[in-house]
Scaffold this motif. Structure first.
Motif, PDB file in Angstrom:
ATOM      1  N   ARG A 135     -23.601  43.623  -2.606  1.00 31.62           N
ATOM      2  CA  ARG A 135     -22.841  43.871  -1.384  1.00 31.62           C
ATOM      3  C   ARG A 135     -22.158  42.618  -0.838  1.00 31.62           C
ATOM      4  NH1 ARG A 135     -26.134  47.294   2.348  1.00 31.62           N
ATOM      5  NH2 ARG A 135     -27.613  45.829   1.502  1.00 31.62           N
ATOM      6  N   TYR A 136     -22.861  41.527  -0.704  1.00 32.65           N
ATOM      7  CA  TYR A 136     -22.270  40.313  -0.143  1.00 32.65           C
ATOM      8  C   TYR A 136     -22.039  39.255  -1.226  1.00 32.65           C
ATOM      9  CZ  TYR A 136     -23.607  42.479   4.219  1.00 32.65           C
ATOM     10  OH  TYR A 136     -23.744  43.367   5.251  1.00 32.65           O
ATOM     11  N   CYS A 137     -21.971  39.704  -2.441  1.00 33.18           N
ATOM     12  CA  CYS A 137     -21.827  38.792  -3.572  1.00 33.18           C
ATOM     13  C   CYS A 137     -20.356  38.538  -3.866  1.00 33.18           C
ATOM     14  CB  CYS A 137     -22.502  39.413  -4.787  1.00 33.18           C
ATOM     15  SG  CYS A 137     -22.316  38.452  -6.253  1.00 33.18           S
ATOM     16  N   LYS A 138     -20.019  37.276  -4.057  1.00 38.23           N
ATOM     17  CA  LYS A 138     -18.638  36.932  -4.408  1.00 38.23           C
ATOM     18  C   LYS A 138     -18.483  36.692  -5.903  1.00 38.23           C
ATOM     19  CE  LYS A 138     -17.550  34.771  -0.003  1.00 38.23           C
ATOM     20  NZ  LYS A 138     -17.213  33.517   0.665  1.00 38.23           N
ATOM     21  N   HIS A 139     -19.421  35.980  -6.492  1.00 42.58           N
ATOM     22  CA  HIS A 139     -19.232  35.543  -7.871  1.00 42.58           C
ATOM     23  C   HIS A 139     -20.442  35.815  -8.764  1.00 42.58           C
ATOM     24  CE1 HIS A 139     -17.280  33.311 -11.009  1.00 42.58           C
ATOM     25  NE2 HIS A 139     -18.334  32.539 -11.147  1.00 42.58           N
ATOM     26  N   PHE A 140     -21.618  35.499  -8.308  1.00 41.66           N
ATOM     27  CA  PHE A 140     -22.831  35.610  -9.118  1.00 41.66           C
ATOM     28  C   PHE A 140     -23.431  37.000  -8.931  1.00 41.66           C
ATOM     29  CE2 PHE A 140     -27.326  34.361 -10.155  1.00 41.66           C
ATOM     30  CZ  PHE A 140     -27.081  34.025 -11.462  1.00 41.66           C
ATOM     31  N   THR A 141     -22.985  37.939  -9.767  1.00 39.94           N
ATOM     32  CA  THR A 141     -23.385  39.336  -9.631  1.00 39.94           C
ATOM     33  C   THR A 141     -24.811  39.558 -10.139  1.00 39.94           C
ATOM     34  OG1 THR A 141     -22.531  39.891 -11.813  1.00 39.94           O
ATOM     35  CG2 THR A 141     -21.000  40.106  -9.945  1.00 39.94           C
ATOM     36  N   ALA A 142     -25.319  40.736  -9.895  1.00 41.85           N
ATOM     37  CA  ALA A 142     -26.669  41.078 -10.356  1.00 41.85           C
ATOM     38  C   ALA A 142     -26.741  41.071 -11.878  1.00 41.85           C
ATOM     39  CB  ALA A 142     -27.076  42.444  -9.810  1.00 41.85           C
ATOM     40  N   TRP A 143     -25.657  41.498 -12.535  1.00 41.56           N
ATOM     41  CA  TRP A 143     -25.641  41.480 -14.002  1.00 41.56           C
ATOM     42  C   TRP A 143     -25.710  40.054 -14.526  1.00 41.56           C
ATOM     43  CZ3 TRP A 143     -26.805  44.451 -17.835  1.00 41.56           C
ATOM     44  CH2 TRP A 143     -26.386  44.133 -19.117  1.00 41.56           C
ATOM     45  N   LYS A 144     -24.968  39.130 -13.906  1.00 40.92           N
ATOM     46  CA  LYS A 144     -25.018  37.727 -14.326  1.00 40.92           C
ATOM     47  C   LYS A 144     -26.397  37.135 -14.063  1.00 40.92           C
ATOM     48  CE  LYS A 144     -20.112  36.717 -13.956  1.00 40.92           C
ATOM     49  NZ  LYS A 144     -19.075  35.921 -13.320  1.00 40.92           N
ATOM     50  N   GLN A 145     -27.013  37.550 -12.961  1.00 38.97           N
ATOM     51  CA  GLN A 145     -28.362  37.081 -12.680  1.00 38.97           C
ATOM     52  C   GLN A 145     -29.329  37.610 -13.738  1.00 38.97           C
ATOM     53  OE1 GLN A 145     -29.944  38.259  -8.878  1.00 38.97           O
ATOM     54  NE2 GLN A 145     -31.915  37.306  -9.252  1.00 38.97           N
ATOM     55  N   PHE A 146     -29.182  38.860 -14.106  1.00 37.33           N
ATOM     56  CA  PHE A 146     -30.028  39.443 -15.144  1.00 37.33           C
ATOM     57  C   PHE A 146     -29.858  38.709 -16.469  1.00 37.33           C
ATOM     58  CE2 PHE A 146     -30.538  42.654 -18.544  1.00 37.33           C
ATOM     59  CZ  PHE A 146     -31.908  42.838 -18.431  1.00 37.33           C
ATOM     60  N   LEU A 147     -28.613  38.433 -16.853  1.00 34.05           N
ATOM     61  CA  LEU A 147     -28.365  37.686 -18.089  1.00 34.05           C
ATOM     62  C   LEU A 147     -29.001  36.303 -18.035  1.00 34.05           C
ATOM     63  CD1 LEU A 147     -24.605  38.485 -18.816  1.00 34.05           C
ATOM     64  CD2 LEU A 147     -26.609  39.430 -19.970  1.00 34.05           C
ATOM     65  N   THR A 148     -28.873  35.648 -16.894  1.00 31.10           N
ATOM     66  CA  THR A 148     -29.437  34.310 -16.725  1.00 31.10           C
ATOM     67  C   THR A 148     -30.957  34.342 -16.812  1.00 31.10           C
ATOM     68  OG1 THR A 148     -27.569  33.698 -15.320  1.00 31.10           O
ATOM     69  CG2 THR A 148     -29.529  32.318 -15.176  1.00 31.10           C
ATOM     70  N   LEU A 149     -31.572  35.324 -16.185  1.00 27.83           N
ATOM     71  CA  LEU A 149     -33.028  35.422 -16.216  1.00 27.83           C
ATOM     72  C   LEU A 149     -33.542  35.758 -17.619  1.00 27.83           C
ATOM     73  CD1 LEU A 149     -33.704  37.226 -12.832  1.00 27.83           C
ATOM     74  CD2 LEU A 149     -33.984  34.808 -13.385  1.00 27.83           C
ATOM     75  N   ARG A 150     -32.814  36.607 -18.335  1.00 24.79           N
ATOM     76  CA  ARG A 150     -33.209  36.916 -19.707  1.00 24.79           C
ATOM     77  C   ARG A 150     -33.047  35.679 -20.602  1.00 24.79           C
ATOM     78  NH1 ARG A 150     -36.456  40.293 -21.207  1.00 24.79           N
ATOM     79  NH2 ARG A 150     -35.442  40.530 -23.180  1.00 24.79           N
ATOM     80  N   PHE A 151     -31.969  34.925 -20.377  1.00 27.97           N
ATOM     81  CA  PHE A 151     -31.768  33.680 -21.126  1.00 27.97           C
ATOM     82  C   PHE A 151     -32.936  32.737 -20.869  1.00 27.97           C
ATOM     83  CE2 PHE A 151     -30.221  29.291 -21.220  1.00 27.97           C
ATOM     84  CZ  PHE A 151     -29.726  29.225 -22.518  1.00 27.97           C
ATOM     85  N   ALA A 152     -33.346  32.627 -19.608  1.00 29.22           N
ATOM     86  CA  ALA A 152     -34.462  31.743 -19.258  1.00 29.22           C
ATOM     87  C   ALA A 152     -35.757  32.224 -19.894  1.00 29.22           C
ATOM     88  CB  ALA A 152     -34.612  31.676 -17.740  1.00 29.22           C
ATOM     89  N   GLN A 153     -35.964  33.525 -19.895  1.00 24.99           N
ATOM     90  CA  GLN A 153     -37.188  34.067 -20.468  1.00 24.99           C
ATOM     91  C   GLN A 153     -37.231  33.864 -21.983  1.00 24.99           C
ATOM     92  OE1 GLN A 153     -37.648  38.299 -20.088  1.00 24.99           O
ATOM     93  NE2 GLN A 153     -39.871  38.165 -20.217  1.00 24.99           N
ATOM     94  N   ILE A 154     -36.127  34.133 -22.656  1.00 28.41           N
ATOM     95  CA  ILE A 154     -36.075  33.997 -24.109  1.00 28.41           C
ATOM     96  C   ILE A 154     -36.213  32.534 -24.534  1.00 28.41           C
ATOM     97  CG2 ILE A 154     -34.535  34.223 -26.106  1.00 28.41           C
ATOM     98  CD1 ILE A 154     -33.519  36.819 -24.750  1.00 28.41           C
ATOM     99  N   SER A 155     -35.586  31.646 -23.763  1.00 30.22           N
ATOM    100  CA  SER A 155     -35.639  30.226 -24.122  1.00 30.22           C
ATOM    101  C   SER A 155     -36.877  29.522 -23.569  1.00 30.22           C
ATOM    102  CB  SER A 155     -34.366  29.514 -23.661  1.00 30.22           C
ATOM    103  OG  SER A 155     -34.219  29.626 -22.261  1.00 30.22           O
TER     104      SER A 155
END
Length: 135
Positions: free
Chosen positions: A30-50
């Motif tokens: 809702r108040y997101c300009k750039h860092f969407t929930a999908w990008k956050q999900f990708l980032t968290l999965r990247f962190a988990q995998i690595s």
């Protein structure tokens, strides 16, 4: 030549349309300009995998691989942005996605079990007919 990394292939199993539907329902962007929930999900999965545990480790890993992130639909994220997103965004979004994926996994397992069971039954029946001489 089409090239897909293993990391991007992992996300082919995640139903993005369902994720976007969950996010829209909960108002996660809702108040997101750039860092969407999908990008956050990708980032968290990247962190988990690595195997990254802290925000600093995640930020450094993303910066170290910033040239490769474009192909994954990601970009390097500052730790303050990630921290703010983690605090503001409702974790129910990710819980709902996990529950949906878990349901898919259960249905696939039961479907595969049914296929394997029917193959076993067919093999048993066919082999018993061969060995008893009934064809």
């Amino acid at each position: 030549m089409c090239y897909n990394s293993i990391y991007s292939q992992l996300f082919n199993f995640i139903p993005r349309y369902r994720f976007e539907k969950i996010v829209k329902k909960s108002g996660g962007d809702r108040y997101c300009k750039h860092f969407t929930a999908w990008k956050q999900f990708l980032t968290l999965r990247f962190a988990q995998i690595s195997g990254k545990d802290s925000l600093r480790e995640i930020e450094n890993a993303l910066l170290a691989n910033h040239k490769r992130l474009y192909h994954l639909g990601m970009e390097a994220v500052a730790k303050s942005t990630l921290s703010e997103a983690m605090n503001r965004r409702d974790p129910e979004i990710f819980k709902a996605l996990f529950e949906f994926c878990h349901l898919i996994e259960k249905s696939l397992k039961s479907h595969q079990t049914g296929i394997c069971q029917s193959k076993r039954n067919f093999s048993t029946l066919y082999c018993s007919e061969i060995f008893t001489g009934q064809q």
